[in-house]
Design an enzyme around this catalytic site. Structure first.
Site, PDB file in Angstrom:
ATOM      1  N   PHE A 150      36.694 -56.028  15.272  1.00 30.05           N
ATOM      2  CA  PHE A 150      35.835 -56.771  14.170  1.00 30.05           C
ATOM      3  C   PHE A 150      36.401 -57.785  12.909  1.00 30.05           C
ATOM      4  O   PHE A 150      37.588 -57.950  13.100  1.00 30.05           O
ATOM      5  CB  PHE A 150      35.609 -55.608  13.299  1.00 30.05           C
ATOM      6  CG  PHE A 150      35.464 -55.598  11.739  1.00 30.05           C
ATOM      7  CD1 PHE A 150      33.992 -55.183  11.733  1.00 30.05           C
ATOM      8  CD2 PHE A 150      35.682 -56.199  10.682  1.00 30.05           C
ATOM      9  CE1 PHE A 150      32.996 -55.553  10.233  1.00 30.05           C
ATOM     10  CE2 PHE A 150      35.036 -56.572   9.631  1.00 30.05           C
ATOM     11  CZ  PHE A 150      33.873 -55.669   9.599  1.00 30.05           C
TER      12      PHE A 150
ATOM     13  N   ASP B  25      43.673 -62.754  13.836  1.00 30.74           N
ATOM     14  CA  ASP B  25      42.872 -62.812  12.421  1.00 30.74           C
ATOM     15  C   ASP B  25      43.653 -61.586  11.594  1.00 30.74           C
ATOM     16  O   ASP B  25      44.360 -59.684  12.657  1.00 30.74           O
ATOM     17  CB  ASP B  25      41.153 -61.798  13.026  1.00 30.74           C
ATOM     18  CG  ASP B  25      40.436 -61.466  11.496  1.00 30.74           C
ATOM     19  OD1 ASP B  25      40.957 -61.528  11.074  1.00 30.74           O
ATOM     20  OD2 ASP B  25      39.196 -60.709  11.739  1.00 30.74           O
TER      21      ASP B  25
ATOM     22  N   LYS C  82      41.432 -60.112   2.287  1.00 25.77           N
ATOM     23  CA  LYS C  82      41.874 -58.655   1.274  1.00 25.77           C
ATOM     24  C   LYS C  82      43.156 -59.173   0.198  1.00 25.77           C
ATOM     25  O   LYS C  82      42.963 -59.687  -0.722  1.00 25.77           O
ATOM     26  CB  LYS C  82      42.242 -58.001   2.726  1.00 25.77           C
ATOM     27  CG  LYS C  82      40.262 -57.588   3.090  1.00 25.77           C
ATOM     28  CD  LYS C  82      40.492 -56.702   4.406  1.00 25.77           C
ATOM     29  CE  LYS C  82      39.246 -56.373   4.420  1.00 25.77           C
ATOM     30  NZ  LYS C  82      39.085 -56.290   5.730  1.00 25.77           N
TER      31      LYS C  82
HETATM   32  C1  LIG Z   1      37.699 -57.225   6.839  1.00 24.15           C
HETATM   33  C2  LIG Z   1      37.689 -57.789   8.280  1.00 24.15           C
HETATM   34  C3  LIG Z   1      37.213 -59.277   8.091  1.00 24.15           C
HETATM   35  C4  LIG Z   1      35.903 -59.704   7.022  1.00 24.15           C
HETATM   36  O1  LIG Z   1      36.545 -59.649   5.412  1.00 24.15           O
HETATM   37  P1  LIG Z   1      35.292 -59.985   4.978  1.00 24.15           P
HETATM   38  O2  LIG Z   1      36.008 -60.064   3.151  1.00 24.15           O
HETATM   39  O3  LIG Z   1      34.724 -58.320   4.484  1.00 24.15           O
HETATM   40  O4  LIG Z   1      34.744 -60.941   4.768  1.00 24.15           O
HETATM   41  C5  LIG Z   1      37.823 -60.180   8.906  1.00 24.15           C
HETATM   42  N1  LIG Z   1      38.854 -60.010   9.951  1.00 24.15           N
HETATM   43  C6  LIG Z   1      39.039 -59.025   9.941  1.00 24.15           C
HETATM   44  C7  LIG Z   1      40.297 -58.287  11.064  1.00 24.15           C
HETATM   45  C8  LIG Z   1      38.855 -57.447   8.985  1.00 24.15           C
HETATM   46  O5  LIG Z   1      39.103 -56.096   8.720  1.00 24.15           O
END
Ligand SMILES: *Cc1c(COP(=O)(O)O)cnc(C)c1O
Length: 407
Positions: free
Chosen positions: A147, A232, A261
């Site tokens: 994701f 990520d 985040k």
């Molecule tokens: C939440 C998330 C994203 C995307 O972040 P948004 O601020 O919702 O665009 C990308 N990578 C990971 C691992 C995430 O948990």
């Protein structure tokens, strides 16, 4: 449903959302009015312990007073200059983020998905200008069950059918290998491969941990084939798993890291990519940007968010409280539980198929005063703010235990 009921009633707000909003989410029917630390209060005055933390965006706890003050102070000075001009928050933010993470340069954006797009663009351009891949041929390897957000390029490498259905045509240039399988990664590499982009622990995918040693193997393979290791850490980074980065658990440093985040403690969308000079040096003026990326309000909040993370030792608290929470969850003697797994305060409880799905447990937890969200069909994620205490975990377990045992 009436749209003019007593405005303190949850039904009123729910009806408004249902009537006027796009239905792209299926939230629990709790309407939050305020929050502080690990606690949120709904419009009817009921208090809950937040075990989701806005998917790790409020690692520092809701409405942290220092972040609040930083936001207010900066909002009274200047909020947006665009990058056409400079501002007095961006430079200090760069330095503090680079010093904390140990990377040479940073590039700020807003949402996590934009940070991911930035990393993918940097990797492609690095491939053409540094590695020497023929123009238009760059390949990026990713993992199944990933994701990374919702843009068209990101969903182009999703393996979740619903994320893609109806949104093609897709961006080419991605190859998918199984998560946790270093041999599959190595086998997928060609002379045109520029990067391996992955989550050290898959969050939305269901709190999936790779086998021990995977990150070290990935590092070694990326080195051997001259491809970029891109972690990520938008969900796993900034203390969530008990260390600054999830990759730190194997002592491994990725070449490039995406952050988001908790970078702003949930106050304001701030994301960033950190990497070496060689990698972020591929961007020249005009190559990439965002109107709000690096704005002074976001930078001021992010600076305070990073300070709180360090001064309150939140990574260490996540390690200690996460171990305790996991131990308490493992003690629950329920016929529904298949596995309890996680790292730090990123914990998943996987239910057996016979349990009837995680959603009904999340709804029962809501009634009991615990806010959780199912991920996939059978997994409940427990990821409270990193400021949680042992007493608060005990309070939570008194309520979680009977729910996990319900018929
Ligand atoms: C939440 C998330 C994203 C995307 O972040 P948004 O601020 O919702 O665009 C990308 N990578 C990971 C691992 C995430 O948990």
């Amino acid at each position: 449903m009436a749209l003019h009921l007593n405005e303190s009633q949850a039904e009123y707000f729910i009806a408004l959302e249902e009537q006027y909003g796009a239905h792209n989410y299926h939230p629990l029917d709790v309407v939050v009015r305020e929050a502080s630390g690990v606690w949120v209060t709904d419009v009817e005055g009921k208090r809950y312990l937040d075990c989701l933390s806005a998917y790790s965006a409020v690692n520092q706890g809701h409405a942290h007073p220092r972040l609040q003050q930083a936001l207010i102070d900066q909002a009274q000075r200047v909020t947006l200059t665009s990058r056409a001009f400079r501002n007095d928050q961006l430079g200090p933010f760069y330095r503090e983020l680079c010093e904390l993470t140990g990377y040479a340069r940073a590039l700020p954006m807003n949402s996590g998905a934009e940070a991911v797009e930035t990393a993918l663009k940097a990797a492609r351009k690095w491939g053409y200008t540094v590695k020497g891949v023929p123009e238009g041929q760059a390949e990026i390897i990713v993992c199944d069950n990933n994701f990374a957000g919702r843009t068209i390029s990101i969903i182009s490498f999703s393996t979740e059918p619903q994320y893609r259905a109806g949104f093609g045509p897709f961006t080419p240039g991605f190859k998918i290998v199984p998560f946790g399988d270093a041999a599959a990664l190595e086998a997928a590499i060609t002379p045109h491969t520029v990067a391996f982009f992955f989550e050290p622990i898959q969050g939305e995918g269901g709190i999936i941990l790779a086998p021990d040693g995977y990150l070290k193997q990935v590092r070694e393979i990326c080195n051997r084939h001259n491809i970029l290791m891109i972690a990520d850490e938008i969900q796993t980074g900034l203390g969530r798993t008990g260390k600054l980065f999830a990759s730190d658990h194997e002592g491994v440093r990725a070449d490039m890291v995406t952050l988001g985040k908790a970078l702003s403690g949930g106050f304001y969308p701030v994301s960033a990519v950190v990497a070496s000079d060689e990698i972020l040096g591929v961007f020249h003026p005009g190559d990439h940007g965002s109107t709000f990326g690096g704005n002074p309000l976001g930078c001021a909040v992010a600076r305070a968010a990073l300070q709180v993370l360090q001064e309150e030792n939140l990574a260490q608290n996540a390690a200690e409280m996460g171990a305790y929470f996991m131990e308490r969850l493992e003690e629950v003697n329920s016929p529904h539980i298949l596995e309890v797994r996680g790292r730090g305060l990123l914990i998943g409880v996987e239910l057996k198929p016979s349990a009837g799905g995680a959603r009904r447990f999340c709804e029962a937890l809501q009634s009991a005063g615990i806010l959780c969200k199912e991920t996939h069909q059978h997994i409940i994620r427990f990821a409270p703010p990193l400021v949680i205490s042992r007493q608060e975990i005990d309070w939570a377990m008194e309520r979680i235990d009977p729910v996990l045992k319900m018929a």
